[in-house]
Design a protein around this motif. Structure first.
Motif, PDB file in Angstrom:
ATOM      1  N   ASP A  49       0.812  -1.108  -0.116  1.00 42.81           N
ATOM      2  CA  ASP A  49       0.010   0.009  -0.098  1.00 42.81           C
ATOM      3  C   ASP A  49       0.881   1.248  -0.036  1.00 42.81           C
ATOM      4  O   ASP A  49       1.509   1.674   0.998  1.00 42.81           O
ATOM      5  CB  ASP A  49      -0.846   0.184   1.436  1.00 42.81           C
TER       6      ASP A  49
ATOM      7  N   SER B 203       0.453   4.417  -0.138  1.00 43.09           N
ATOM      8  CA  SER B 203       0.063   5.428   0.726  1.00 43.09           C
ATOM      9  C   SER B 203       0.710   5.384   2.070  1.00 43.09           C
ATOM     10  O   SER B 203       0.550   6.229   2.987  1.00 43.09           O
ATOM     11  CB  SER B 203      -1.713   5.588   0.880  1.00 43.09           C
ATOM     12  N   LYS B 204       1.060   4.130   2.501  1.00 45.21           N
ATOM     13  CA  LYS B 204       1.449   3.973   3.873  1.00 45.21           C
ATOM     14  C   LYS B 204       2.975   3.949   4.074  1.00 45.21           C
ATOM     15  O   LYS B 204       3.527   3.863   4.967  1.00 45.21           O
ATOM     16  CB  LYS B 204       1.011   2.693   4.547  1.00 45.21           C
TER      17      LYS B 204
ATOM     18  N   ILE C 218       5.203   6.375   2.346  1.00 48.27           N
ATOM     19  CA  ILE C 218       5.897   7.853   1.580  1.00 48.27           C
ATOM     20  C   ILE C 218       6.968   8.279   2.201  1.00 48.27           C
ATOM     21  O   ILE C 218       7.008   8.476   3.311  1.00 48.27           O
ATOM     22  CB  ILE C 218       4.586   8.829   1.783  1.00 48.27           C
TER      23      ILE C 218
ATOM     24  N   HIS D  65       9.324   5.720  -5.121  1.00 46.84           N
ATOM     25  CA  HIS D  65       7.739   5.576  -4.566  1.00 46.84           C
ATOM     26  C   HIS D  65       6.891   5.668  -5.773  1.00 46.84           C
ATOM     27  O   HIS D  65       6.122   5.020  -5.761  1.00 46.84           O
ATOM     28  CB  HIS D  65       7.476   6.784  -3.667  1.00 46.84           C
TER      29      HIS D  65
ATOM     30  N   SER E 171       4.438   2.423  -6.896  1.00 43.08           N
ATOM     31  CA  SER E 171       2.921   2.651  -6.761  1.00 43.08           C
ATOM     32  C   SER E 171       2.586   2.295  -8.101  1.00 43.08           C
ATOM     33  O   SER E 171       1.353   1.697  -8.215  1.00 43.08           O
ATOM     34  CB  SER E 171       2.706   4.098  -6.562  1.00 43.08           C
TER      35      SER E 171
END
Length: 497
Positions: free
Chosen positions: A228, A230-231, A233, A394, A398
């Motif tokens: 994930d 978003s966790k 960053i 990152h 993603s």
């Protein structure tokens, strides 16, 4: 012709949008899935996080998912009582039915763990309770995880007896020459005889699994793990600008290469005075690391964090420049994916499915020996990290990995096994007989015994006396679709414009 082309483009765009989960489109079929494994929260690891993440995203897609595991003896924790008295109570056991964030229902069954939180094999004793849960929840598909899980192996066998579809996910690599692997492979070959489909987390894992369990390659799929983003960053401001930090986050056990780490730290600290080590995790090999630090007098260069909760892993990773993975065997390794998403350059042993995880410019692969890892880590510190763009790392992670994509590909597997005809008793006996030799006759005898036990339990605990939980998965999907209707209408207007 121009108008026709525009209309076709608009229609194609709308169809793609409606098929996308973010617009709340109801799935073709609402599956009822039970994920079974000995390893789940509060224990934390790659398998546990995979089950949790996959279940959560399947719930978001509108399917019904429950998790079945055994009761856990948690460390004693003081908490405030709810009666308003202000008294402190202690909670030491996770048992019964619990709900995790996101609406995930978990059955913590009262089964006896044997070692490493793995249940004692009982063959039939767990059947009545698992059957009761399957019937009560209206389960259609049993999804078992991990070869070393007793509950997972038993659940696949029970599913065949109850006429349920079964899927198995293999997370680890195992050998062929030691006694433990030989026994495990024979057990796996037996339980996988009736499985409808299997999933592996890497191509290396798939090849290993097919050889160990003698599976048909056509029913074994590869669906990688994910992360994930978003966790995880990046936050370069958390790093020490005057120091270079090498981060290690793993269980401190033999399989994770702690013995290699003991030999790596002293030469790196000697060659690079500006390098520090940040080690998170716990295990029976932690003492070896502490003795090395004491012997080499590196207390000011090596920091031990102990056990790190998963929600705090990102806070540890962003403090570093390089992530070091010394594992001796890995089928995928989510840890290096989390590190790359947090903006760290990765140095890892070239084992198992690790080469499949990241592009070559984001990772340096080394042989699983001290000299090769020291050379690779030295090169990363002196040449690589100064050119690393954390936010670019990152972004790339993603774009490559998504739990939503993993969930969608898993649903395709569910669709396939749901439509398969179920095996009859004689067909199951024939498959069990292919285990080979005397073992085949023994397995057939056990299968016959289980078939008798199933009949006995059906008489003792009739289906019509088991309360069935109301099924809300389709209603939730419909409600989500109604909530997202304005987004679809807005997309339609904007597209026409």
């Amino acid at each position: 012709p121009v108008t026709t082309t525009m209309a076709a483009t608009v229609q194609s765009t709308l169809n793609n949008a409606l098929n996308n989960s973010q617009y709340g489109q109801k799935p073709r079929r609402c599956h009822r899935i039970a994920m079974v494994c000995d390893f789940f929260y509060p224990r934390l690891g790659g398998v546990e996080m995979h089950i949790w993440s996959l279940a959560f995203h399947l719930l978001r897609l509108g399917h019904k998912v429950i998790v079945i595991t055994h009761a856990y003896n948690c460390p004693d924790v003081e908490y405030q009582s709810d009666d308003g008295s202000g008294a402190m109570r202690r909670k030491s056991k996770r048992a019964g039915v619990r709900y995790l964030p996101g609406g995930l229902k978990v059955y913590y069954c009262p089964f006896l763990p044997m070692t490493d939180e793995d249940c004692l094999p009982t063959f039939t004793i767990t059947f009545p309770l698992l059957r009761w849960i399957f019937i009560r929840e209206g389960i259609e598909i049993v999804h078992a995880h991990q070869a070393t899980s007793t509950m997972a192996n038993e659940a696949v066998t029970y599913a065949a007896e109850l006429g349920l579809a079964s899927v198995y996910t293999d997370h680890s690599l195992f050998g062929f020459d030691d006694i433990a692997s030989i026994i495990l492979n024979r057990v796996l070959k037996t339980t996988m005889s009736t499985v409808d489909a299997a999933i592996c987390v890497s191509h290396t894992c798939r090849d290993n699994f097919i050889l160990r369990a003698h599976m048909l390659p056509s029913i074994v799929q590869v669906i990688p793990n994910a992360v994930d983003p978003s966790k995880f960053i990046p936050d370069p401001s958390k790093r020490d600008s005057k120091r270079t930090t090498v981060v290690v986050v793993s269980r401190l056990v033999y399989r994770k290469g702690v013995d290699l780490l003991v030999g790596i730290i002293p030469p790196i600290c000697k060659a690079f005075p500006q390098v520090d080590f940040l080690i998170g995790g716990d295990g029976n090999k932690k003492l070896s690391l502490e003795e090395m630090v004491e012997r080499e007098r590196l207390q000011d260069r090596v920091e031990f964090l102990g056990f790190v909760p998963h929600e705090s892993v990102r806070d540890v990773l962003v403090r570093g420049n390089v992530f070091l993975n010394c594992s001796l065997t890995e089928s995928f390794c989510i840890a290096i994916l989390e590190a790359a998403s947090s903006g760290l350059f990765v140095v890892s042993t070239n084992v198992g499915g690790v080469p499949e995880v990241l592009p070559p410019d984001m990772i340096h692969l080394a042989d699983p020996d001290v000299d090769s890892l020291v050379e690779g880590l030295s090169r990363a510190i002196s040449e690589k990290i100064e050119n690393v763009d954390s936010f670019e790392f990152h972004k790339r992670v993603s774009e490559i990995y998504s739990w939503e994509r993993v969930a969608r590909e898993t649903v395709f597997v569910y669709d396939g096994v749901y439509d398969k005809p179920r095996l009859t008793f004689l067909q199951r006996l024939h498959r069990y007989s292919t285990v080979g030799g005397v073992a085949g006759y023994v397995v057939c005898l056990l299968c016959t015994t289980l078939h008798f036990v199933v009949s006995l339990v059906e008489w003792w605990q009739p289906r019509n006396l088991i309360d069935v939980v109301p099924d809300f998965c389709s209603q939730q999907s419909d409600r989500r679709a109604r909530q997202d209707e304005p987004a679809i209408k807005t997309l339609k207007v904007n597209t026409l414009k």
